[in-house]
Write an enzyme that holds these catalytic residues in place. Structure first.
Site, PDB file in Angstrom:
ATOM      1  N   GLY A  58     -32.504   3.349 -21.702  1.00 31.83           N
ATOM      2  CA  GLY A  58     -33.736   3.099 -22.823  1.00 31.83           C
ATOM      3  C   GLY A  58     -33.306   4.071 -23.966  1.00 31.83           C
ATOM      4  CG  ASP A  59     -36.046   6.198 -25.414  1.00 30.56           C
ATOM      5  OD1 ASP A  59     -36.634   5.483 -25.701  1.00 30.56           O
ATOM      6  OD2 ASP A  59     -36.108   7.143 -24.531  1.00 30.56           O
ATOM      7  CD  GLU A  60     -30.780   1.716 -24.306  1.00 28.33           C
ATOM      8  OE1 GLU A  60     -31.818   1.469 -25.047  1.00 28.33           O
ATOM      9  OE2 GLU A  60     -30.426   1.754 -23.171  1.00 28.33           O
ATOM     10  CE  LYS A  77     -34.827  -0.881 -25.893  1.00 29.41           C
ATOM     11  NZ  LYS A  77     -34.466   0.626 -25.470  1.00 29.41           N
ATOM     12  CG  ASN A 126     -42.741   1.039 -19.852  1.00 32.51           C
ATOM     13  OD1 ASN A 126     -42.894   0.284 -20.687  1.00 32.51           O
ATOM     14  ND2 ASN A 126     -42.085   0.861 -18.783  1.00 32.51           N
ATOM     15  CB  ALA A 127     -41.223   0.103 -24.541  1.00 33.94           C
ATOM     16  N   GLY A 128     -41.176   2.849 -26.304  1.00 31.67           N
ATOM     17  CA  GLY A 128     -41.528   3.570 -27.737  1.00 31.67           C
ATOM     18  C   GLY A 128     -40.252   3.067 -28.478  1.00 31.67           C
ATOM     19  CG  HIS A 129     -39.135  -0.271 -28.931  1.00 32.50           C
ATOM     20  ND1 HIS A 129     -39.250  -1.612 -28.573  1.00 32.50           N
ATOM     21  CD2 HIS A 129     -38.671   0.349 -27.902  1.00 32.50           C
ATOM     22  CE1 HIS A 129     -39.238  -1.851 -27.362  1.00 32.50           C
ATOM     23  NE2 HIS A 129     -38.562  -0.583 -26.947  1.00 32.50           N
ATOM     24  NE  ARG A 150     -48.295 -13.199  -4.140  1.00 29.05           N
ATOM     25  CZ  ARG A 150     -47.809 -13.539  -2.975  1.00 29.05           C
ATOM     26  NH1 ARG A 150     -47.700 -14.686  -2.892  1.00 29.05           N
ATOM     27  NH2 ARG A 150     -47.509 -12.583  -2.023  1.00 29.05           N
ATOM     28  CD  GLN A 198     -38.878  -0.545 -20.411  1.00 27.21           C
ATOM     29  OE1 GLN A 198     -39.169  -1.692 -20.118  1.00 27.21           O
ATOM     30  NE2 GLN A 198     -39.809  -0.049 -21.223  1.00 27.21           N
ATOM     31  CB  THR A 222     -43.625  10.934 -22.621  1.00 28.03           C
ATOM     32  OG1 THR A 222     -42.053  11.057 -22.515  1.00 28.03           O
ATOM     33  CG2 THR A 222     -44.192   9.830 -21.846  1.00 28.03           C
TER      34      THR A 222
HETATM   35  P1  GDP Z   1     -35.310   2.473 -28.611  1.00 28.66           P
HETATM   36  O1  GDP Z   1     -36.483   2.541 -27.498  1.00 28.66           O
HETATM   37  O2  GDP Z   1     -34.091   1.737 -27.925  1.00 28.66           O
HETATM   38  O3  GDP Z   1     -36.214   1.543 -29.741  1.00 28.66           O
HETATM   39  O4  GDP Z   1     -35.157   3.708 -29.221  1.00 28.66           O
HETATM   40  P2  GDP Z   1     -36.103   4.885 -29.852  1.00 28.66           P
HETATM   41  O5  GDP Z   1     -36.860   4.445 -30.772  1.00 28.66           O
HETATM   42  O6  GDP Z   1     -37.016   5.485 -28.466  1.00 28.66           O
HETATM   43  O7  GDP Z   1     -35.339   6.207 -29.953  1.00 28.66           O
HETATM   44  C1  GDP Z   1     -34.179   6.202 -30.708  1.00 28.66           C
HETATM   45  C2  GDP Z   1     -34.320   7.186 -31.705  1.00 28.66           C
HETATM   46  O8  GDP Z   1     -33.110   7.559 -32.316  1.00 28.66           O
HETATM   47  C3  GDP Z   1     -35.373   6.969 -32.815  1.00 28.66           C
HETATM   48  O9  GDP Z   1     -35.720   8.156 -33.211  1.00 28.66           O
HETATM   49  C4  GDP Z   1     -34.811   6.369 -33.999  1.00 28.66           C
HETATM   50  O10 GDP Z   1     -35.288   6.406 -35.263  1.00 28.66           O
HETATM   51  C5  GDP Z   1     -33.192   7.067 -33.782  1.00 28.66           C
HETATM   52  N1  GDP Z   1     -32.103   6.346 -34.201  1.00 28.66           N
HETATM   53  C6  GDP Z   1     -31.881   4.965 -34.261  1.00 28.66           C
HETATM   54  N2  GDP Z   1     -30.406   4.882 -34.558  1.00 28.66           N
HETATM   55  C7  GDP Z   1     -30.194   6.062 -35.046  1.00 28.66           C
HETATM   56  C8  GDP Z   1     -28.639   6.439 -35.836  1.00 28.66           C
HETATM   57  O11 GDP Z   1     -28.036   5.680 -35.616  1.00 28.66           O
HETATM   58  N3  GDP Z   1     -28.673   7.826 -35.973  1.00 28.66           N
HETATM   59  C9  GDP Z   1     -29.612   8.643 -35.887  1.00 28.66           C
HETATM   60  N4  GDP Z   1     -29.319   9.854 -35.970  1.00 28.66           N
HETATM   61  N5  GDP Z   1     -31.069   8.211 -35.415  1.00 28.66           N
HETATM   62  C10 GDP Z   1     -31.140   6.987 -34.966  1.00 28.66           C
HETATM   63  P1  IMO Z   2     -37.752   2.071 -24.530  1.00 24.37           P
HETATM   64  O1  IMO Z   2     -37.991   0.682 -24.555  1.00 24.37           O
HETATM   65  C1  IMO Z   2     -36.910   5.383 -21.858  1.00 24.37           C
HETATM   66  C2  IMO Z   2     -38.358   5.495 -18.098  1.00 24.37           C
HETATM   67  C3  IMO Z   2     -39.085   6.688 -17.448  1.00 24.37           C
HETATM   68  C4  IMO Z   2     -38.900   6.945 -16.163  1.00 24.37           C
HETATM   69  C5  IMO Z   2     -38.746   5.414 -15.810  1.00 24.37           C
HETATM   70  C6  IMO Z   2     -39.838   4.751 -14.793  1.00 24.37           C
HETATM   71  O2  IMO Z   2     -38.334   3.049 -25.444  1.00 24.37           O
HETATM   72  O3  IMO Z   2     -36.123   2.263 -24.434  1.00 24.37           O
HETATM   73  P2  IMO Z   2     -42.113   3.845 -15.958  1.00 24.37           P
HETATM   74  O4  IMO Z   2     -43.322   4.519 -16.747  1.00 24.37           O
HETATM   75  O5  IMO Z   2     -41.261   2.767 -16.455  1.00 24.37           O
HETATM   76  O6  IMO Z   2     -42.691   3.493 -14.614  1.00 24.37           O
HETATM   77  O7  IMO Z   2     -40.943   4.807 -15.844  1.00 24.37           O
HETATM   78  O8  IMO Z   2     -38.380   4.414 -16.865  1.00 24.37           O
HETATM   79  N1  IMO Z   2     -38.563   4.554 -18.926  1.00 24.37           N
HETATM   80  C7  IMO Z   2     -37.999   4.947 -20.415  1.00 24.37           C
HETATM   81  N2  IMO Z   2     -37.106   5.525 -20.586  1.00 24.37           N
HETATM   82  N3  IMO Z   2     -37.117   4.401 -22.804  1.00 24.37           N
HETATM   83  C8  IMO Z   2     -38.155   3.618 -22.204  1.00 24.37           C
HETATM   84  O9  IMO Z   2     -38.223   2.572 -23.095  1.00 24.37           O
HETATM   85  C9  IMO Z   2     -38.663   3.772 -20.920  1.00 24.37           C
HETATM   86  N4  IMO Z   2     -39.492   3.146 -20.171  1.00 24.37           N
HETATM   87  C10 IMO Z   2     -39.497   3.585 -19.087  1.00 24.37           C
HETATM   88  O10 IMO Z   2     -38.654   7.694 -18.381  1.00 24.37           O
HETATM   89  O11 IMO Z   2     -37.586   7.320 -15.904  1.00 24.37           O
HETATM   90 MG    MG Z   3     -37.698   4.256 -26.610  1.00 28.07          MG
END
Ligand code: GDP
Ligand code: IMO
Ligand code: MG
Length: 424
Positions: free
Chosen positions: A11-13, A15, A37-40, A142, A224, A301
């Site tokens: 996650g948090d790549e 996306k 749970n997601a944060g984009h 269910r 995720q 979080t």
């Molecule tokens: P997601 O869950 O995959 O959408 O990713 P998140 O938004 O949770 O976390 C990615 C973080 O990296 C965010 O704070 C973005 O603003 C930041 N981000 C995305 N791409 C880049 C990048 O190429 N360089 C840097 N420095 N930050 C980035």
């Molecule tokens: P995005 O979409 C990173 C992780 C939690 C925990 C495990 C299970 O932003 O990439 P949950 O609340 O789903 O039962 O937690 O999964 N987790 C994530 N880690 N990015 C996320 O979403 C996540 N959603 C869940 O930290 O390890």
């Molecule tokens: Mg995220």
């Protein structure tokens, strides 16, 4: 063209950033799994948006937004997001569509998530405590599940919530010594949700197939990442939905063969939030350097993310099970200033060299990494907009990732802002 964007790690790549960019040329953006749970994160100029349930295309006013059957919808979070965007001049009216089969995350799910994590102590999963596991457990079980479509028949829902509360209250009291579930209070909240959400609730499977037949361009957004997939990730340290590319068809009702291109998103290193094995983790000054430069704190979080080197074994697994066509490699800028950069190309597990990622946590926990070490670069690359503007060492690093993972890197992230993205 139809695209699917999926996370390749935990996650948090990045996306959200890529989905926002691709949404410019798409008609519909579809969020198909997970929940709040997601944060984009999407950053446009000085504006920062953190989306949890709405697809990351939501901030583009001409894009239709779909939330499918497999998303665990917390109505409170969703309504908060709709209001917050409206307050910033971005309306979701007439362009948001929520599946009537989506399951609702209610207060007792969040309570149960917290109670279970607390009771597990050191063995906890480290969930986001957003009620995802308990809600999706009810879905699979269910009998006590509540779906978005249930908001259309409030009398039936009142009865359902009484049955749910009676059952859950017994579990809460006997297992956790916790307060009972208040069916009436939950019902009153649901009555409010119904009023506001019913106009958005529909059959999203029909909508998507009609749109595809009309030649509309659809972008699917995974939440995720592959290594958190309930079936193919590092169980039990995973989330409760199919967060790999394999989840896209089941979670949306649209077959994978209708998608022209699966794009896997990875960082130029790896991060993980919560517990579970993480072979390339650098719990040292290198991990801290990456955390500081990459601002690696959770969008949902605020927890510090665990940081480590790029794991090509895990990434190769993710592109293989997900039939991912190409990679978006984000945060290349974050690695600047390191003398050397490393890519894990194999594991040593009990004296065996392993190149196919073992998703079984027991094995993965024993993995020792075998690294390829490359020279680092000092240049700030955040203003590069073309691949050939990158220093040779950064280009070689990308080539190293491509070679070991076996997929082309077609997108490179050099900063968090929308424009800080190189397309090749
Ligand atoms: P997601 O869950 O995959 O959408 O990713 P998140 O938004 O949770 O976390 C990615 C973080 O990296 C965010 O704070 C973005 O603003 C930041 N981000 C995305 N791409 C880049 C990048 O190429 N360089 C840097 N420095 N930050 C980035
Ligand atoms: P995005 O979409 C990173 C992780 C939690 C925990 C495990 C299970 O932003 O990439 P949950 O609340 O789903 O039962 O937690 O999964 N987790 C994530 N880690 N990015 C996320 O979403 C996540 N959603 C869940 O930290 O390890
Ligand atoms: Mg995220």
């Amino acid at each position: 063209m139809n695209y699917c964007v999926v996370g390749l790690h935990w996650g948090d790549e990045g996306k959200g950033k890529l989905v926002d960019i691709l949404a410019e040329s798409c008609d519909i953006v579809v969020r198909y799994n997970g929940g709040a749970n997601a944060g984009h994160t999407v950053i446009v100029g000085e504006d920062r948006f953190a989306l949890h349930l709405l697809p990351s295309g939501a901030i583009r006013p001409n894009v239709q937004c779909v939330i499918t059957n497999a998303v665990a919808v917390d109505p409170e979070v969703l309504l908060g997001e709709i209001d917050s965007l409206a307050g910033r001049g971005i309306s979701l009216q007439l362009r948001l569509f929520i599946s009537y089969n989506a399951h609702l995350v209610l207060d007792y799910h969040k309570a149960e998530d917290r109670l279970r994590e607390e009771s597990l102590g050191k063995d906890k999963i480290g969930t986001t405590v957003r009620g995802i596991g308990p809600c999706l457990a009810d879905k699979v079980g269910r009998s006590y599940a509540v779906r978005a479509g249930d908001l259309a028949d409030l009398e039936k829902l009142r009865e359902k919530l009484r049955a749910v509360a009676s059952y859950k209250s017994k579990v809460f009291a006997s297992v956790y010594n916790a307060a009972p579930v208040d069916a009436d209070a939950q019902f009153e909240k649901c009555r409010g949700y119904a009023e506001k959400l019913l106009p958005f609730i529909t059959d999203t499977t029909e909508l998507l197939h009609r749109a595809a037949a009309d030649g509309k361009s659809i972008l699917f957004e995974g939440a995720q990442g592959t290594l958190l997939d309930i079936d193919h990730g590092t169980f039990p340290f995973v989330t409760s939905s199919n967060s790999s590319a394999l989840g896209m068809p089941a979670c949306s009702g649209v077959p994978a063969k209708m998608v022209d291109r699966f794009i896997g998103v990875a960082k130029a290193y790896c991060t993980r939030v919560g517990a579970g094995p993480f072979p390339t983790e650098q719990d040292n000054e290198i991990g801290q350097y990456i955390r500081d430069r990459g601002n690696e704190y959770g969008t949902t979080t605020g927890r510090p993310r665990r940081c480590g080197w790029f794991d090509a074994v895990a990434t190769h697994y993710a592109v293989t099970v997900g039939a991912v066509d190409s990679l978006a490699l984000m945060h290349l800028d974050t690695l600047a200033g390191l003398k050397q950069v490393k890519i894990c190309r194999a594991y040593d597990i009990d004296g065996r060299t392993v190149t196919f990622f073992p998703s079984y946590s027991g094995l993965l926990g024993k993995a020792e990494c075998i690294y390829e070490t490359l020279p680092g670069w000092d240049e700030d690359i955040t203003s590069a907009r073309q691949f050939d503007q990158l220093p040779p060492a950064a280009r070689d690093y990308v080539a190293g990732v491509e070679q070991i993972v076996g997929r082309p890197v077609t997108v490179v992230g050099v900063g968090p802002e929308r424009s800080q993205t190189i397309f090749r």
